[in-house]
Design an enzyme around this catalytic site. Structure first.
Site, PDB file in Angstrom:
ATOM      1  N   ASP A   1       0.804  -1.353   0.090  1.00 46.72           N
ATOM      2  CA  ASP A   1       0.028  -0.074  -0.125  1.00 46.72           C
ATOM      3  C   ASP A   1       0.917   1.302  -0.086  1.00 46.72           C
ATOM      4  OD1 ASP A   1      -2.428   1.494   0.302  1.00 46.72           O
ATOM      5  OD2 ASP A   1      -2.534   1.022   2.397  1.00 46.72           O
TER       6      ASP A   1
ATOM      7  N   HIS B   1      -8.007   9.667   4.054  1.00 45.25           N
ATOM      8  CA  HIS B   1      -7.262   8.797   4.907  1.00 45.25           C
ATOM      9  C   HIS B   1      -7.681   8.988   6.232  1.00 45.25           C
ATOM     10  CE1 HIS B   1      -4.511   8.177   1.285  1.00 45.25           C
ATOM     11  NE2 HIS B   1      -4.997   6.838   1.705  1.00 45.25           N
TER      12      HIS B   1
END
Ligand SMILES: [Zn+2]
Length: 332
Positions: free
Chosen positions: A94, A190
């Site tokens: 990621d 996020h």
């Protein structure tokens, strides 16, 4: 050089093709420790779902990259032991921040990597993305790239319209990089604090903050430019308010944590969005269960006593996401 196929992992190519045509999305769950890994694999096996195990830079720093790689190898065998003869498990990096990071993961057995050059100038993003793709494809490793900037850890500034992915750039970007999937920015972000309170409206019924809706017009424009091309959404936790309440009722202090409503993610999953990243919801489920357990059992000190309910809580959350939000169940 570790061949991921020899340890039973798969890349994302076939998985995404089926997800796009089938109108569902693959869960991409981050993991940092054994309990998260167990919960993810148990949930995927019980629901017969393919799954992407994601390793972030933070996870690599926290747990050690080699250990995480062997945990993923163990996850394949664990899934078989749980009764799934052909598990579809991807080990994915990621937010790879450089060619070198991506290369080191490919070399140690990752089946998929993300190179995130979204903060770089456009041409620089293309140049390094292309370099990663050329290396990865030699080993049949698939690559996710990113265009457009998300708020949160990728950018301290709150998401503005100008940070959304520009649909007019996606054909050029996908063609010149050769990437296998594209992370776009349509208003997700996020972390557990996705929006400032002033960006939200207040739900009169509950008094809770409602985030601004995702930019489905941008998603539709991207899909028109790249029909059937796999699209990825980052920052897609929903920040369940019951978990936030449990944390705060047991000594926590999470203020105004807001996520992406699950109905919007369900809608996105039915489109070309074929991978949805969920990390914060797992953190919240784990922390809520641990805080509650320790508040109720102040005499407990064996980590297994509080990690067991934490694992069960995460597993329930993963199953809920797979079945009720992404629709990736019964696909094995
Ligand atoms: Zn992300």
């Amino acid at each position: 050089m570790v061949d991921y196929k020899k340890i039973g992992l798969v890349n994302t190519r076939e998985m995404f093709r089926k997800a796009v045509s089938g109108g569902y999305a693959i869960p991409a769950f981050n993991f940092n420790n054994m309990e998260q890994m167990q919960a993810i694999i148990q949930a995927a096996v019980e629901t017969k779902s393919p799954v992407i195990l994601q390793v972030s830079k933070g996870a690599r720093d926290y747990a050690n990259p080699t250990l995480l790689r062997y945990m993923a190898e163990g996850a394949v065998e664990y899934a078989k032991e749980l009764g799934c003869p052909n598990p579809q498990i991807v080990l994915h990096l990621d937010h790879g921040d450089s060619f070198e990071t991506c290369k080191s993961c490919i070399d140690m057995g990752f089946s998929s990597v993300m190179y995130d050059g979204s903060a770089l100038p456009y041409e620089e993003n293309i140049r390094i993305s292309r370099q990663v793709v050329e290396y990865a494809h030699k080993y049949d490793v698939t690559v996710e790239c990113e265009l457009g900037v998300l708020a949160g850890v990728e950018d301290e500034v709150a998401s503005e319209v100008s940070h959304y992915t520009k649909p007019e750039e996606v054909i050029d970007f996908a063609t010149r990089t050769g990437c296998d999937s594209l992370a776009i920015s349509i208003g997700t972000s996020h972390g557990a604090y996705k929006f400032k309170p002033e960006q939200c409206t207040v739900d009169p019924a509950t008094g809770r903050l409602l985030p601004p809706p995702l930019a489905f017009d941008v998603l539709e424009a991207v899909e028109q430019k790249l029909p059937g091309f796999p699209i990825v959404l980052h920052g897609s936790s929903s920040v369940p308010q019951d978990e936030v309440d449990t944390i705060n009722a047991n000594g926590g202090a999470l203020k105004a944590a807001v996520g992406i409503p699950e109905e919007q993610l369900r809608k996105a999953a039915k489109s070309a969005v074929c991978k949805i990243n969920i990390d914060s919801d797992s953190r919240l489920a784990m922390t809520a269960a641990i805080r509650k357990h320790l508040a109720e059992h102040p005499d407990h000190f064996d980590p297994r006593q509080y990690l067991k309910p934490a694992r069960e809580s995460m597993k329930r959350m993963y199953i809920h996401k797979i079945v009720n939000v992404l629709g990736s169940n019964d696909k094995l």
